[in-house]
Write a protein that holds these residues in place. Structure first.
Motif: not given
Length: 624
Positions: A18, A21-22, A227, A229, A238, A240-241, A272-274, A288
């Motif tokens: 983490s 990521t973000a 995951r 969403d 938004i 994250a995985t 990942t975070a999107y 991402t």
């Protein structure tokens, strides 16, 4: 014995993942092109945008989570064996190092894309991940064949294999599974998914143990896929995985050596975070932020002490993409990818190096009419190590007979970056070459797809031809040994595949690839590339909750290296059968059984490393 995180230390690993990521990547919205009737699934890997496969000029194979679940395929290597042009070979049993030769490309010339970010580069391999990881109940796979660097950068010379966790949907459900069988194998799975108002989630946890078929050859593993969403009231989406693989493999080496106490441990985590949003009706944006933390430890006790080699890889990725559909007949997509990675390897070469890159790409998907589509793309990757690489790609698709027959063609270029070992490695008898150029590829293909009526199946055939230049070799004929851009290679052949629903409740699948792979510099065949490979799978639903399937895979006419003499040999041909069955006892309970290597074939995917004999496995699933 090693400093890998234990299976119990998931919390610390999550904090590592983490921390890097973000954010967000890969567009998802309706096409601006004139829509055709969806003849088969929507895919994203071939264009980084959602497109019906019936409109694609690329050769793409899609394997859904439902397909894998029905056929009881729970390993990544097993899933890829059902795709034409993707033979993969392991140097041992479950958990051993694996390599794949997509369209005959070297194993390090195929890019694995996991939840939108790359799993491998020249310094970060996928071999233990391929050999031991499971595919979860929420995973889908897309395989895009041919050079794909225009969308994904380096290492996509043979193509791209994309693994993605699918979002949760519908009412919350949970499934518990347990399986046991031959070779002391036990495996358990927890899978939960659902959608609660604006939030969707999915989590899959799998862990298992097997002794395999040889002494001192046990494999323990744990896999996590998650995951989430969420749709905000503002229209921003938004999510994250998180994906992790932990494995320990007791590696006895080849059958001539039978070393009793070597081990290989791997910890590989990606996150990942999107965020994605639509500033206007014609504009879609996705960003991402992703990260990877990998550690591999090889432990080799011996008469002169224990040799321990540790490799650590860290990667941070920022990927942004914008698509515009306001120009009639066009979907314009452009983006920026920034990446930083670091590798430390205290083994051969003594590597402690970092690299950053910045890439820009643009693509135009053009509707030439109601039943024809053209895609053009261009990309520039700028590395702070070896410099810039520019690639391009063009595809065309034409539904000659709408909803029945599509003709397609593609041409693309690609590259593979020199590794840190290639560039900077140092030892008493080796020195890297900082003046290396990247390896380069250019390839084209032509193909046809036939669609059965009522979406009952497809038949596909593709001819492909790829050339590879500036291939990097190790030259130990000089002192000290070094690397150089010397070799050239060519791969060409035919890929065929089909899926056909025969009557009610019966499905037939097949794939076959003919491959000619040659080292153009010396006229020899490239090793471990079979001239003939493929498989067939037949499944039938007998009703009353019972179904049964039979599969057969084969490999023929290839060359390998003798594990003891290191000379080139003609590798053995083999055909491996499997049988699988399931019974829905009641709405919430299903029994499963399968037999792998059902004909008890004695064979070696890599010379000197025998595969297990016949194995039987049974399990139960409880859904609530």
């Amino acid at each position: 014995m090693n400093n890998l995180p234990s299976f119990a230390s998931v919390g610390s690993v999550l904090r590592i993942a983490s921390a890097v990521t973000a954010g967000a990547a890969l567009a998802s919205f309706a096409s601006a092109q004139t829509p055709a009737t969806p003849l088969d699934p929507f895919v994203t890997t071939a264009t980084r945008t959602p497109v019906s496969a019936a409109q694609l000029g690329s050769a793409v194979d899609v394997i859904s989570a439902a397909d894998l679940q029905r056929r009881q395929v729970n390993t990544l290597a097993g899933a890829l064996n059902t795709v034409p042009g993707t033979p993969n070979f392991a140097s041992g049993a479950m958990g051993a190092l694996g390599s794949i030769f997509l369209r005959g490309a070297e194993s390090d010339q195929t890019l694995f894309l996991v939840d939108g970010i790359r799993l491998n580069d020249p310094n970060t391999d996928y071999q233990l991940f391929l050999g031991g990881s499971c595919v979860s109940a929420c995973d889908s796979l897309e395989v895009s064949h041919g050079p794909q660097s225009t969308l994904y950068g380096g290492e996509a010379m043979g193509g791209v294999i994309a693994i993605a966790a699918q979002p949760g949907t519908g009412e919350p459900t949970t499934r518990l599974g347990f399986e046991a069988g031959s070779f002391g194998t036990v495996q358990g799975t927890i899978y939960t998914q659902g959608q609660l108002d604006a939030t969707a989630y999915v989590v899959s946890i799998t862990g298992g143990h097997t002794e395999n078929d040889r002494p001192n050859n046990a494999f323990d593993s744990a896999n996590l896929v998650a995951r989430i969403d969420h749709a905000l009231a503002s229209g921003v989406r938004i999510g994250a995985t998180l994906r992790g693989f932990e494995g320990r493999y007791e590696s006895p080496g080849d059958r001539f050596t039978n070393d009793p106490d070597n081990t290989e441990d791997e910890s590989n985590w990606l996150a990942t975070a999107y965020a994605e949003f639509d500033p206007s009706e014609d504009l879609h944006v996705r960003v991402t932020l992703g990260g990877q933390a990998r550690e591999f430890v090889s432990t080799n006790p011996g008469g002169f002490g224990t040799q321990v080699t540790t490799v650590t890889n860290k990667r941070g990725v920022l990927d942004s993409q914008v698509s515009y559909t306001g120009l009639a007949g066009h979907r314009l997509t452009g983006g920026v990818t920034a990446e930083a990675n670091h590798t430390k390897n205290d083994g051969f070469g003594d590597i402690d190096e970092s690299q950053s890159l910045l890439a820009l790409f643009v693509q135009d998907e053009i509707a030439l009419g109601e039943h024809a589509w053209l895609t053009l793309g261009l990309r520039s990757d700028d590395h702070d190590t070896f410099g810039r690489a520019t690639t391009g790609r063009a595809t065309i698709a034409w539904q000659v007979v709408p909803e029945q027959l599509k003709l397609r063609a593609s041409y693309g270029t690609a590259f593979r970056s020199p590794s840190f070992l290639d560039l900077y490695g140092q030892s008493s008898y080796y020195a890297g070459n900082p003046d290396l150029n990247p390896e380069e590829a250019r390839g084209w293909d032509v193909g046809a797809d036939f669609y059965f009526a009522d979406n009952r199946g497809t038949l596909s055939a593709t001819y492909f031809d790829s050339d590879y230049d500036d291939l990097i070799i190790f030259d130990f004929g000089v002192s000290p040994g070094t690397t150089a851009n010397v070799d050239a290679a060519r791969t060409r052949g035919v890929e065929t595949s089909g899926r056909w629903s025969v009557g009610e409740g019966t499905e037939l699948r097949f794939n076959y690839t003919y491959l000619d792979a040659t080292n153009e510099s010396n006229g020899t065949r490239l090793l471990r590339r079979p001239r003939h490979s493929g498989g067939v799978d037949v499944w039938h639903d007998f009703g009353n909750g019972f179904d049964l399937g039979v599969g057969l895979g084969f490999v023929a006419d290839r060359e390998d290296v003798h594990a003891a003499t290191f000379g080139t040999i003609d590798a053995e041909n083999y055909a491996v059968a499997r049988v699988y069955a399931a019974w829905q006892v009641r709405a919430d309970v299903k029994l499963r059984a399968r037999v792998e290597n059902a004909l008890d074939e004695s064979y070696e995917q890599v010379h000197g490393f025998p595969q297990p004999g016949v194995g039987a496995y049974a399990g139960v699933e409880w859904t609530f």
